[in-house]
Each structure stands twice: as C-alpha cells, then as structure tokens.
Design a protein around this motif. Structure first.
Motif, PDB file in Angstrom:
ATOM      1  N   GLY A   1       0.801  -1.220   0.000  1.00  0.00           N
ATOM      2  CA  GLY A   1       0.000   0.000   0.000  1.00  0.00           C
ATOM      3  C   GLY A   1       0.830   1.265   0.000  1.00  0.00           C
ATOM      4  N   ASP A   2       2.131   1.158   0.327  1.00  0.00           N
ATOM      5  CA  ASP A   2       3.012   2.324   0.266  1.00  0.00           C
ATOM      6  C   ASP A   2       3.270   2.697  -1.188  1.00  0.00           C
ATOM      7  N   LEU A   3       3.875   3.855  -1.375  1.00  0.00           N
ATOM      8  CA  LEU A   3       4.303   4.314  -2.698  1.00  0.00           C
ATOM      9  C   LEU A   3       5.814   4.468  -2.685  1.00  0.00           C
ATOM     10  N   ILE A   4       6.421   4.244  -3.831  1.00  0.00           N
ATOM     11  CA  ILE A   4       7.823   4.594  -4.016  1.00  0.00           C
ATOM     12  C   ILE A   4       7.830   5.662  -5.112  1.00  0.00           C
ATOM     13  N   SER A   5       8.518   6.769  -4.831  1.00  0.00           N
ATOM     14  CA  SER A   5       8.534   7.903  -5.761  1.00  0.00           C
ATOM     15  C   SER A   5       9.930   8.131  -6.302  1.00  0.00           C
ATOM     16  N   PHE A   6       9.978   8.396  -7.579  1.00  0.00           N
ATOM     17  CA  PHE A   6      11.241   8.705  -8.247  1.00  0.00           C
ATOM     18  C   PHE A   6      11.154  10.138  -8.755  1.00  0.00           C
ATOM     19  N   ARG A   7      12.152  10.960  -8.410  1.00  0.00           N
ATOM     20  CA  ARG A   7      12.220  12.359  -8.854  1.00  0.00           C
ATOM     21  C   ARG A   7      13.505  12.516  -9.662  1.00  0.00           C
TER      22      ARG A   7
ATOM     23  N   LEU B   1       3.119   0.179  -4.342  1.00  0.00           N
ATOM     24  CA  LEU B   1       3.703  -1.116  -3.984  1.00  0.00           C
ATOM     25  C   LEU B   1       2.554  -1.971  -3.445  1.00  0.00           C
ATOM     26  N   ASN B   2       1.905  -2.686  -4.345  1.00  0.00           N
ATOM     27  CA  ASN B   2       0.660  -3.380  -4.009  1.00  0.00           C
ATOM     28  C   ASN B   2       0.815  -4.828  -3.580  1.00  0.00           C
ATOM     29  N   GLU B   3       2.041  -5.354  -3.627  1.00  0.00           N
ATOM     30  CA  GLU B   3       2.268  -6.756  -3.263  1.00  0.00           C
ATOM     31  C   GLU B   3       3.442  -6.861  -2.298  1.00  0.00           C
TER      32      GLU B   3
END
Length: 176
Positions: free
Chosen positions: A54-60, A97-99
């Motif tokens: 359920g978290d997110l990983i962000s790329f900038r 990140l769904n899994e």
C-alpha cells in the motif's frame, strides 16, 4: 437540539473517523534529497526504509535524461529489461507497492550501470505495521533511521470504494 439537527453532525464525525483509518501508507522518495541520479548507491537508502503493501515509491529526476523500469532480479543484476513489468518517464513518478515481494527498479539509457538501480522489499500489512500517521510519527521518534525525512504519510491503503461504501452506509443508517 433534535435528532434531525444531530444527524448531519453525526455523519460528519463518522466520515472523519472513517477517513482517519485510511492514513497509513507512506510515500518513499528514492534517494531522499538526492533524487534519482547516477553515481549514487541506493542500497543504504533502501535499507533504511520499511516498505509495506500500500506504500508508494517515488522517483524524482530530470525527465529528459532518465526514466524508471521495473524489472525482475536478472534484469536488475545485469541492467537489462528482463522481466519488464512497468516503465515510467514523467520525472515525478509515484509507483504503488501493491504486493509483498521484492521490487527491482533500474534506469534505462545505460545509467543502471552507473548505479541507478534500487531494490526494495515490501512487507505485508499486519498488526505490527504502522496504521496511522500518529503511529508512524511515534515509530520515527523511536527509530530515527526509519525514513530520514524522505517519506510522507499518504491516503491510500484501503480501496477508495471501501471508504465510499462506508460513508454511504453511514448516510443511509442516519437517514441523510
């Protein structure tokens, strides 16, 4: 105050309580203030994060120069497109990140060989996972290495339809 005036107030309080239960996902910004760039070892950053379903990983990054590909372990180890599962190129990518699994991300255009790759292990949600921004704040206070300022609470762990259904059920129950 009669019950017809209390119903909207009860509805608002119930809606706020339901919404508060959804605050638990974290947005992990890769590399924190360094962003997604070559010649950076992202392993220490990833090791100082705790990722949950359920978290997110962000790329900038500079979108004209770099990109992000999700690949399998072979693709990650060899900087190839083996097991390509996704690609992003906006310069500000938010990837759910769904899994519960290991995710492998690389940059194409040859930059993977310059260190632009990161793998993250995502843990399942359970009783020990942070379930609110308050508990996440408490965790950060006791474990300063948890996020290094690179993560922010997000609203997104339950499907939005669940929140809508709970709110509609509450409205029907209150007769609104």
């Amino acid at each position: 105050m009669d019950s017809t005036h209390l119903r909207p107030l009860l509805f608002l309080l119930l809606s706020a309580a339901v919404a508060a239960t959804f605050v638990s996902a974290t947005d992990h910004i890769v590399g924190a203030n360094h962003g997604w760039n070559p010649n950076i070892n992202y392993t220490p950053w990833a090791n100082n994060q705790t990722f949950y379903v359920g978290d997110l990983i962000s790329f900038r990054y500079q979108k004209q120069m770099y990109n992000v590909f999700e690949v399998n372990r072979t693709g990650y180890d060899n900087c190839t497109m083996d097991g390509l599962a996704g690609n992003w190129s906006s310069g500000k990518d938010f990837i759910p990140l769904n899994e519960a699994k290991v995710y492998y991300f690389i940059c194409g255009n040859g930059y993977c060989l310059g260190g632009m790759k990161v793998s993250v292990t995502v843990h399942p949600l359970n009783a020990s996972s942070p379930s609110s921004s308050a508990s996440a704040a408490a965790l950060n206070a006791t474990d300063a290495s948890h996020t290094h300022g690179s993560a922010a609470p997000r609203l997104c762990t339950w499907p939005p339809a669940a929140a809508t259904l709970l709110t509609l059920a509450a409205a029907a129950w209150l007769g609104i």
